[in-house]
Design a protein around this motif. Structure first.
Motif, PDB file in Angstrom:
ATOM      1  N   LEU A  42      74.673  91.757  30.637  1.00 19.41           N
ATOM      2  CA  LEU A  42      75.538  91.788  29.891  1.00 19.41           C
ATOM      3  C   LEU A  42      74.829  90.610  28.642  1.00 19.41           C
ATOM      4  O   LEU A  42      75.044  90.955  26.799  1.00 19.41           O
ATOM      5  N   GLU A  43      75.279  89.504  28.996  1.00 24.09           N
ATOM      6  CA  GLU A  43      74.370  88.554  27.465  1.00 24.09           C
ATOM      7  C   GLU A  43      72.728  88.555  27.436  1.00 24.09           C
ATOM      8  O   GLU A  43      72.576  88.596  26.138  1.00 24.09           O
ATOM      9  N   HIS A  44      72.462  89.149  28.339  1.00 30.28           N
ATOM     10  CA  HIS A  44      70.663  89.587  27.914  1.00 30.28           C
ATOM     11  C   HIS A  44      70.480  90.530  27.325  1.00 30.28           C
ATOM     12  O   HIS A  44      69.605  89.968  25.418  1.00 30.28           O
ATOM     13  N   TYR A  45      71.647  91.330  26.612  1.00 29.27           N
ATOM     14  CA  TYR A  45      71.554  92.322  25.514  1.00 29.27           C
ATOM     15  C   TYR A  45      72.524  92.139  24.338  1.00 29.27           C
ATOM     16  O   TYR A  45      72.837  92.337  23.296  1.00 29.27           O
ATOM     17  N   LYS A  46      73.541  90.951  24.473  1.00 30.77           N
ATOM     18  CA  LYS A  46      74.043  90.449  23.448  1.00 30.77           C
ATOM     19  C   LYS A  46      72.782  89.813  22.796  1.00 30.77           C
ATOM     20  O   LYS A  46      73.754  89.511  21.094  1.00 30.77           O
ATOM     21  N   GLU A  47      71.954  89.107  22.851  1.00 31.36           N
ATOM     22  CA  GLU A  47      71.583  87.946  22.466  1.00 31.36           C
ATOM     23  C   GLU A  47      70.834  88.587  20.786  1.00 31.36           C
ATOM     24  O   GLU A  47      70.178  88.293  20.032  1.00 31.36           O
ATOM     25  N   ASN A  48      69.937  90.023  21.294  1.00 34.93           N
ATOM     26  CA  ASN A  48      69.504  90.537  20.545  1.00 34.93           C
ATOM     27  C   ASN A  48      70.664  92.017  19.427  1.00 34.93           C
ATOM     28  O   ASN A  48      70.693  92.510  20.359  1.00 34.93           O
ATOM     29  N   GLU A  49      70.548  91.793  18.571  1.00 31.07           N
ATOM     30  CA  GLU A  49      71.875  92.636  17.804  1.00 31.07           C
ATOM     31  C   GLU A  49      70.695  93.698  18.090  1.00 31.07           C
ATOM     32  O   GLU A  49      71.545  95.350  17.836  1.00 31.07           O
ATOM     33  N   ALA A  50      69.629  93.976  18.017  1.00 29.76           N
ATOM     34  CA  ALA A  50      69.016  95.441  17.887  1.00 29.76           C
ATOM     35  C   ALA A  50      69.292  96.135  19.489  1.00 29.76           C
ATOM     36  O   ALA A  50      68.794  97.137  19.410  1.00 29.76           O
ATOM     37  N   ASP A  51      69.561  95.337  19.726  1.00 33.41           N
ATOM     38  CA  ASP A  51      70.039  95.781  21.676  1.00 33.41           C
ATOM     39  C   ASP A  51      71.537  96.258  21.467  1.00 33.41           C
ATOM     40  O   ASP A  51      71.346  96.074  22.905  1.00 33.41           O
ATOM     41  N   SER A  52      72.220  96.039  20.844  1.00 38.66           N
ATOM     42  CA  SER A  52      73.531  97.191  20.766  1.00 38.66           C
ATOM     43  C   SER A  52      73.364  98.119  21.840  1.00 38.66           C
ATOM     44  O   SER A  52      74.765  98.101  22.284  1.00 38.66           O
ATOM     45  N   LEU A  53      72.434  99.170  21.399  1.00 41.10           N
ATOM     46  CA  LEU A  53      73.031 100.054  22.177  1.00 41.10           C
ATOM     47  C   LEU A  53      72.744 100.173  23.835  1.00 41.10           C
ATOM     48  O   LEU A  53      73.672 100.593  24.360  1.00 41.10           O
ATOM     49  N   LYS A  54      71.530  99.650  23.897  1.00 44.58           N
ATOM     50  CA  LYS A  54      71.473  99.241  25.413  1.00 44.58           C
ATOM     51  C   LYS A  54      72.804  97.953  25.900  1.00 44.58           C
ATOM     52  O   LYS A  54      72.565  98.923  27.387  1.00 44.58           O
ATOM     53  N   LEU A  55      73.463  97.319  25.470  1.00 43.67           N
ATOM     54  CA  LEU A  55      74.174  96.618  25.502  1.00 43.67           C
ATOM     55  C   LEU A  55      75.530  97.589  25.905  1.00 43.67           C
ATOM     56  O   LEU A  55      76.692  97.561  27.394  1.00 43.67           O
ATOM     57  N   ARG A  56      76.015  98.633  24.905  1.00 43.95           N
ATOM     58  CA  ARG A  56      76.879  99.217  25.717  1.00 43.95           C
ATOM     59  C   ARG A  56      76.154 100.274  26.705  1.00 43.95           C
ATOM     60  O   ARG A  56      76.959 100.752  27.463  1.00 43.95           O
ATOM     61  N   ALA A  57      75.119 100.864  27.036  1.00 42.92           N
ATOM     62  CA  ALA A  57      74.337 101.313  28.480  1.00 42.92           C
ATOM     63  C   ALA A  57      74.767 100.543  30.009  1.00 42.92           C
ATOM     64  O   ALA A  57      75.343 100.741  30.477  1.00 42.92           O
ATOM     65  N   ALA A  58      74.658  99.053  29.017  1.00 41.82           N
ATOM     66  CA  ALA A  58      74.985  98.280  30.580  1.00 41.82           C
ATOM     67  C   ALA A  58      76.021  98.216  30.939  1.00 41.82           C
ATOM     68  O   ALA A  58      76.817  98.466  31.900  1.00 41.82           O
ATOM     69  N   LYS A  59      77.261  97.727  29.642  1.00 43.22           N
ATOM     70  CA  LYS A  59      78.431  98.291  29.543  1.00 43.22           C
ATOM     71  C   LYS A  59      79.140 100.080  31.277  1.00 43.22           C
ATOM     72  O   LYS A  59      80.364  99.886  31.426  1.00 43.22           O
ATOM     73  N   PHE A  60      78.607 100.403  30.438  1.00 45.06           N
ATOM     74  CA  PHE A  60      78.682 101.776  30.891  1.00 45.06           C
ATOM     75  C   PHE A  60      78.140 101.708  32.352  1.00 45.06           C
ATOM     76  O   PHE A  60      79.184 102.732  33.240  1.00 45.06           O
ATOM     77  N   LEU A  61      77.190 101.836  32.579  1.00 45.49           N
ATOM     78  CA  LEU A  61      77.371 101.202  34.548  1.00 45.49           C
ATOM     79  C   LEU A  61      77.541 100.090  34.615  1.00 45.49           C
ATOM     80  O   LEU A  61      78.401 101.228  35.623  1.00 45.49           O
ATOM     81  N   ILE A  62      77.989  98.922  34.778  1.00 49.08           N
ATOM     82  CA  ILE A  62      78.526  98.466  35.046  1.00 49.08           C
ATOM     83  C   ILE A  62      80.279  99.431  35.329  1.00 49.08           C
ATOM     84  O   ILE A  62      80.848  98.686  36.271  1.00 49.08           O
ATOM     85  N   MET A  63      81.010  99.786  34.147  1.00 52.48           N
ATOM     86  CA  MET A  63      82.570  99.260  34.283  1.00 52.48           C
ATOM     87  C   MET A  63      82.217 100.862  35.302  1.00 52.48           C
ATOM     88  O   MET A  63      83.655 101.301  36.003  1.00 52.48           O
ATOM     89  N   ASN A  64      81.230 102.256  35.501  1.00 46.31           N
ATOM     90  CA  ASN A  64      81.380 102.760  36.175  1.00 46.31           C
ATOM     91  C   ASN A  64      80.740 102.652  37.790  1.00 46.31           C
ATOM     92  O   ASN A  64      80.361 103.160  38.887  1.00 46.31           O
ATOM     93  N   MET A  65      80.193 101.297  38.091  1.00 47.62           N
ATOM     94  CA  MET A  65      80.130 101.336  39.015  1.00 47.62           C
ATOM     95  C   MET A  65      80.244 101.244  40.846  1.00 47.62           C
ATOM     96  O   MET A  65      80.479 101.753  41.967  1.00 47.62           O
ATOM     97  N   PRO A  66      81.921 101.275  40.117  1.00 47.92           N
ATOM     98  CA  PRO A  66      82.866 101.325  41.298  1.00 47.92           C
ATOM     99  C   PRO A  66      82.534 102.110  42.217  1.00 47.92           C
ATOM    100  O   PRO A  66      83.020 103.435  41.074  1.00 47.92           O
ATOM    101  N   GLY A  67      82.533 102.397  43.350  1.00 51.75           N
ATOM    102  CA  GLY A  67      81.768 103.748  43.870  1.00 51.75           C
ATOM    103  C   GLY A  67      80.878 103.910  44.300  1.00 51.75           C
ATOM    104  O   GLY A  67      80.486 104.443  45.263  1.00 51.75           O
ATOM    105  N   HIS A  68      80.505 103.546  43.915  1.00 50.78           N
ATOM    106  CA  HIS A  68      78.538 103.901  44.051  1.00 50.78           C
ATOM    107  C   HIS A  68      78.252 102.460  44.716  1.00 50.78           C
ATOM    108  O   HIS A  68      78.290 101.379  44.963  1.00 50.78           O
ATOM    109  N   GLN A  69      77.302 103.280  46.095  1.00 52.04           N
ATOM    110  CA  GLN A  69      76.981 102.686  47.328  1.00 52.04           C
ATOM    111  C   GLN A  69      75.946 102.071  47.897  1.00 52.04           C
ATOM    112  O   GLN A  69      74.890 103.593  47.101  1.00 52.04           O
ATOM    113  N   SER A  70      75.503 100.674  48.378  1.00 45.32           N
ATOM    114  CA  SER A  70      73.969 100.629  48.829  1.00 45.32           C
ATOM    115  C   SER A  70      74.216 100.466  50.541  1.00 45.32           C
ATOM    116  O   SER A  70      75.236  99.826  50.979  1.00 45.32           O
ATOM    117  N   TYR A  71      73.007 101.280  50.982  1.00 48.28           N
ATOM    118  CA  TYR A  71      72.953 100.573  52.307  1.00 48.28           C
ATOM    119  C   TYR A  71      72.878  98.265  52.009  1.00 48.28           C
ATOM    120  O   TYR A  71      71.401  98.815  51.775  1.00 48.28           O
TER     121      TYR A  71
END
Length: 649
Positions: A42-71
């Protein structure tokens, strides 16, 4: 156990209406010691205003991460090591499958340790994945027309299938079939749409994802570099997952669409759905076909779902509130897209007064999988007297049920949702019974149907001379049939009898029986035209061996024939026949049992077949029927009986 963890976290996450930041904070809290890794993203994409859409994408992935699992852990790593030795050995592919199946005895899948992705994923990996997905979307050629929301679901995710390993799958898979697209830049039309490129790649992938196996790979956890294109599995699930990962690595927005259970046959099925523009899709069988104008025309799909990264809130609520949930509906990362594939109806099923379960909050619609009823969708109960199910495809038999303590409990009779969108309830009428004649226990497969076409215009002939120069035609087939018998009205005694196929293709017949006027089987010397092969399964003798899977195949493409020299002139009263088939015709010597549905399967008795058809008496009108072979086989399908015909569903 895995499902329990998923629902626990999702309930925590979505139990109340919260803002985006509150949802994000919940996941960061659940991440525990791995919180810093997610915050780095999140901090990585907050550094540059041009990455605002990537920040939204990162939040989407993290917010919806519960339930996705790995061995994780030692066992899965050792499994990978042993699997790699097998897959990249010189062993034949069927030997690899046997060894991989045996490997599961040493490494049972239930013993693999797993964790939620938010507790193990690293910042560098997630950032790299997000950047690569954005490059494919914004700089690539094949997904420019899709929306941000579509991008988030079908391009952005860091994994294509659950329990996929965290590795460099995009870069590893991207070069596959690249030669297919080499000249596309010179074609202005092809270069303006992902349609032609995606289709060309999918066809090219045939040699990559299609394998021919004698036995199936039971299970695997091989969605990992370097296994992707080397998994010895012919399941549509593996094929579709592999093709999807390759397509996404090349910058196509692709989803995994599927049926939980075919309504008119066994098994589930999956395929690719490719976004060629906003809300415009084309479908194809993963890795071996051009795009399809329609998926399996004529085959009812009942309910079609699409795999998503974000959870389905209705399914989250179902799994939270229902006391018992069918295994088919425990995956919350899917959404209903049936109306994209078929004209749908919202059928209303009355609840029979004696079957009402007032404590139940949900009801289900089930289809028959050749052995049992499988729920494929659900409805929240808003009226205890009748239940509405959304977006159901016409053309199948559905059973409305509750699901209590792990078992389906019907609250009405099964019903055919007919072409008019009306429900025809199959309530057996025990006051009106009849006799029925049955030839099969399963609908004709395409191959069995095609080979049976050869029967039409074929003939039974009799002769006094061995060369049939004086042949008399005693019967000509004018209608389609797969098996049965014909009565011979000619009482003349002939020594030579045969089945002949005058049409311009090889004579194929699986079984023949010549019977006298007293219905006794006649024997003699088997005669016929030259055989196509020396294989005994296709010889003249195969037409008289009572094995439906062997058959006579003539060498000649016209006027091939097979028959009997009875040794002396005999009068034949009846001739039995069976076309080349899939062994789902009635088989002489096997034991069969007929059932009808009356809130459970009720037996109408057993019979040992002594002919190519069975006759059952005292069968209720308007009943859903099922014929089981108790001797062999598993292909058995529900049917109705109307106008002396079996109607399969």
């Amino acid at each position: 156990m895995k499902a329990t963890f998923i629902f626990l976290f999702l309930v925590l996450l979505f139990s109340c209406q919260s803002s985006e930041e509150k949802q994000l904070e919940k996941v960061l809290t659940l991440a525990g010691n791995n919180r810093l890794e997610l915050e780095k993203v999140l901090e990585h994409y907050k550094e540059n205003e041009a990455d605002s859409l990537k920040l939204r994408a990162a939040k989407f992935l993290i917010m919806n991460m519960p339930g996705h699992q790995s061995y994780i852990g030692k066992d899965i790593e050792e499994y990978y090591v042993e699997a790699e030795k097998i897959i990249f050995s010189d062993r034949k592919i069927d030997e690899q499958v046997n060894e991989l199946n045996n490997l599961l005895l040493e490494f049972p899948s239930d013993d693999f340790e797993f964790k939620e992705d938010y507790s193990v994923i690293k910042a560098d990996y997630l950032i790299q994945s997000i950047d690569a997905a954005f490059d494919d979307w914004q700089q690539g050629r094949w997904a420019r027309g899709i929306t941000f929301d579509e991008f988030c679901e079908y391009m952005l995710p860091y994994k294509c299938v659950e329990f996929q390993a965290f590795d460099d799958w995009r870069n590893v898979l991207k070069p596959i079939a690249n030669d297919t697209l080499g000249d596309f830049s010179y074609n202005d039309i092809w270069n303006k749409t992902p349609y032609h490129a995606a289709e060309a790649i999918n066809i090219k992938l045939r040699d990559t994802v299609i394998v021919d196996l004698k036995k199936p790979l039971k299970w695997h956890a091989l969605y990992k570099v370097p296994f992707w294109c080397n998994i010895p599995s012919n399941s549509c699930e593996t094929r579709t997952n592999t093709a999807l990962a390759i397509m996404r690595s090349k910058g196509f927005a692709v989803s995994y669409d599927f049926v939980l259970q075919w309504p008119t046959k066994a098994h589930a099925h999956s395929w690719l759905s490719i976004l060629i523009d906003h809300d415009r899709r084309m479908v194809c069988e993963g890795g071996h076909e051009p795009f399809l104008a329609a998926l399996r025309p004529g085959e009812c799909k009942g309910k079609v779902y699409r795999r998503t990264y974000s959870p389905n809130s209705a399914l989250v609520r179902l799994n939270k509130e229902a006391g018992s949930v069918p295994s088919t509906l425990r995956n919350v990362f899917i959404k209903d897209v049936t109306d994209e594939y078929a004209t749908t109806i919202d059928p209303v099923f009355p609840v029979l007064s004696g079957k009402r379960e007032r404590k139940e909050k949900y009801a289900y619609l089930a289809v028959f999988d050749n052995a049992k009823w499988v729920p494929i969708c659900f409805s929240e109960i808003k009226d205890s007297k009748q239940i509405v199910f959304d977006k159901i495809e016409k053309g199948a038999v559905y059973l409305p049920v509750y699901y209590i303590n792990g078992r389906v409990r019907p609250f009405n009779y099964p019903a055919l949702l007919n072409e008019k969108g009306e429900l025809e309830f199959l309530n057996p009428d025990n006051t009106s019974k009849r006799s029925i004649s049955l030839k099969r226990k399963y609908p004709l497969t395409r191959k069995a149907f095609t080979t049976a076409l050869r029967l039409k215009y074929s003939m039974f002939q009799a002769a006094h001379k061995e060369d049939f120069s004086d042949a008399v035609t005693v019967h000509t087939f004018k209608e389609y049939s797969v098996s049965g018998s014909i009565n011979v009205s000619d009482t003349t005694k002939y020594r030579y009898w045969r089945y002949i196929c005058p049409k311009p293709y090889r004579c194929n017949i699986a079984e023949l029986m010549f019977l006298d006027k007293d219905n006794k089987k006649l024997t003699g010397t088997i005669i016929g035209s030259e055989e196509r092969s020396k294989n005994p399964h296709y010889s003249r003798f195969a037409a008289f061996d009572l094995d439906p899977l062997t058959f006579f195949a003539s060498k000649t493409l016209r006027d091939g024939w097979v028959g009997l020299d009875l040794g002396k002139p005999e009068s034949v009263g009846r001739i039995g026949y069976m076309t080349r088939n899939d062994d789902n015709n009635v088989r002489i010597g096997d034991t069969y049992e007929l059932f009808y549905w009356d809130m459970d399967w009720v037996s109408l008795g057993k019979q040992i077949a002594d002919d190519f058809s069975l006759t059952f008496h005292h069968v209720p009108q308007n009943a859903l029927l099922l014929l089981r072979n108790l001797t062999r086989g598993t292909d058995e399908r529900i049917f109705l009986y109307k106008d002396a015909k079996q109607l399969w569903y």
